[in-house]
Design an enzyme around this catalytic site. Structure first.
Site: not given
Ligand code: M6R
Length: 607
Positions: A2, A27, A74, A98-99, A479, A483, A486, A502, A602
């Protein structure tokens, strides 16, 4: 994960709390809330969902107090309702957290037996009641906060506001970041420097176990042993914290378009273009002439590490192991006698990556952080750091941070090759020249947006999408799929092109979209065979390639996305752009919340 903010100010706090929360919404955005002191009494406004809902609440019932705290959530414990929204409060104290408080159940039971009534399902609310218990027993706010914090197990960043105490704000940090902003006769607490940047440029970062007791005139910091300590004051320029969308529709779009600049900035940090050499900063004991390298990260950062695995092995001839941070330490990995470990993270706060870093340090392995947020926890705890210079990344889907990570990792691969005697100075010069072309190549790749726009319209109707790549383009396929899922919520999977037969080829049906990343390099012919295998089974091929690849495969690809022909070494950087644009434009067609997709945050500061 958060976001929290606290203000001891000289102007009404509520609008300023909301202003800071806007910068922290990356966050989490399940709910938001603020509490201020109104004539010494704690008053709260909270709302489920995005900040706009909280703003409506405040418009209907304004607050005028100058001291306050705020939170954007969050959800971990309890649904995203108003009752579970922070701040949590009694009549004596309000807190934002937060946590995760791991021992909240036993604490809650004890407090309930002592007569405390709980209004939420959260773990966080126990903090307010623990502090209240101390105040009820005659402790001062400082003593009560310290006593409460000592009983908490888990991870937390906390800000506390006390009824009747207009000049006291208390923050505590263990496992979750917290910064103190020092203003002119004002004092602030925030999850990061960006949160407090509208109010001050002077920021101190709390260390693990620190408690900050703030008044408008003074910040007293106690360390984990209760000793008064000083923490360095960092001065940030306003520009460093700038987070505006400009003319772009979404932050993600803006960040995709910033990549010629952000990759260029990162590359030039590590490259001496005149001498055509890589120049690394002092790596503080990290010896690149090692036998083994370990590369760890989560999500997109992990995929950057997977690309680096190919680079480090091909360029430097070093044995490389990559893993996702959330699993790494459970394997109890063994290390060679000469190893270094690289931790890749945009935020520098990802809990799993941090835990993996601490594991390596405990095992005596030297650690190197490739991190975007300066002074973040991973940045500070690693033995050495290679900053990525992407600037603040606001879109939850990582784009410019990914290519900045690739930029720094490419330079690291060259430096490791030189340290290990694996490349000649001529070869180093050739790789550096290729790397220097990246910003121009990325800019050219951005020109494909109109073509991708038309394909994205069709892709937005898909239920499942496969991404294929071979060699260094395999992690890029992973990747690309991440993308797309998400931000567009379309199911997508990335596979190594040769692995499809396979098993996963059974997924191919008439019209299944298959995105293939295949520049016309030494592996192209093999990937072409895999394309033929899926095309024969009805797949709709979307091929991302250069002009030579397009000429060779135009008969089987339904759609072609042209990337500029480039040196194979920098191809992962260049091919990142079309996969980002494809995901972005598909999500725009679907009308999803691109910058803040559902269920995500994030910065993931829980394990
Ligand atoms: O802040 P970080 O790079 O450590 O975050 C890692 C992942 O949480 C982050 O890359 C996540 O997969 C992204 N939402 C991807 O777009």
């Amino acid at each position: 994960m958060c976001g929290i903010i606290g203000i001891l100010g000289s102007a009404p706090a509520a609008p300023r709390l909301v202003q800071a929360l806007k910068r922290l919404e990356y966050r989490g955005y399940d709910s938001a809330g603020v509490a201020t002191l109104e004539g010494g009494r704690i008053e709260r406004r909270r709302a489920p969902g995005k900040l706009a809902n909280l703003e409506l609440e405040l418009a209907g019932a304004p607050l005028s107090g100058v001291s306050g705290i705020g939170h954007t959530r969050w959800a971990t414990h309890g649904a995203p309702t108003t009752a579970n929204a922070h701040p949590h409060a009694t009549d004596k104290v309000a807190i934002v957290h937060n946590g995760i408080i791991e021992n909240f159940r036993s604490l809650r039971e004890g407090l309930a037996k002592a007569g405390h009534e709980f209004a939420s399902e959260t773990d966080s609310e126990v903090i307010a009641h623990l502090i209240t218990d101390g105040l009820d027993n005659g402790l001062t706010p400082e003593q009560a906060a310290i006593a409460a914090v000592r009983r908490l197990e888990g991870a937390f960043g906390i800000a506390c506001l006390f009824a009747g105490e207009e000049d006291v704000l208390i923050g505590a940090r263990k496992g979750s970041p917290l910064a103190v902003g020092i203003g002119d006769g004002e004092m602030f607490l925030g999850s990061d420097a960006i949160a407090v940047s509208p109010f001050t440029t002077r920021v101190m970062f709390l260390e693990e176990g620190d408690i900050a007791i703030l008044s408008r005139a003074r910040a007293k910091i106690l360390d984990a042993n209760g000793q008064v300590v000083t923490r360095q004051i960092h001065v940030f320029s306003g520009a460093a914290a700038a987070v505006e969308k400009g003319n772009h529709r979404h932050f993600m779009q803006k960040e995709i378009y910033e990549q010629p600049e952000t990759s260029g900035r990162t590359i030039t940090r590590y490259v001496n273009a005149f001498d055509e050499r890589v120049e690394m900063p002092d790596l503080d004991g990290v010896d690149l002439a090692a036998d083994n390298a370990i590369v760890i990260g989560c999500g997109t950062a992990h995929y950057a590490g997977r690309v680096a695995e190919y680079w480090l092995e091909q360029v430097a001839g070093i044995a490389v192991e990559t893993d996702i941070a959330s699993e790494f330490r459970y394997r109890k990995p063994a290390f060679g006698r000469k190893s270094f470990a690289v931790f890749v993270s945009q935020s520098g706060e990802t809990a799993d990556t941090l835990a993996a870093l601490r594991y390596c340090k405990d095992q005596g392995v030297k650690t190197l952080a490739v991190v975007n947020v300066p002074e973040s926890t991973i940045w500070r705890e690693a033995d050495a750091r290679l900053p990525t210079l992407a600037g603040p990344e606001i879109g939850v889907a990582s784009t410019k941070a990914f290519t900045a990570q690739l930029s720094a990792l490419a330079a690291l691969a060259i430096a490791t090759g030189r340290a290990r005697g694996a490349i000649s100075s001529q070869e180093e010069g050739r790789l550096v020249r290729a790397l220097m072309e990246t910003p121009r190549m990325i800019a050219q790749a951005l020109d494909s947006e109109p073509k991708i726009e038309a394909i994205a319209h069709e892709l937005s109707q898909a239920r499942d999408v496969l991404y294929l790549g071979r060699g260094v383009h395999y992690p890029l396929a992973l990747e690309g799929a991440l993308k797309l899922k998400e931000i567009s919520y379309i199911h997508a999977e990335g596979y190594a092109a040769g692995e499809l037969k396979h098993g996963p080829i059974a997924l191919i049906d008439e019209g299944t979209p298959v995105v293939v990343l295949a520049p016309h390099d030494s592996l192209f012919e093999k990937t072409l065979s895999n394309m033929q295998e899926v095309a024969a089974r009805g797949a709709k091929l979307i091929l991302i390639t250069d002009s030579a690849g397009a000429a060779a495969a135009s008969d089987i690809a339904k759609h072609l996305i042209l990337a500029p022909a480039c040196d194979p070494f920098i191809a992962p950087l260049v091919y990142s752009v079309p996969i980002q644009l494809l995901a972005y434009l598909t999500a725009v067609h679907k009308g999803t919340d691109v910058d803040q997709p559902r269920n995500l945050a994030k910065s993931v500061t829980v394990e």
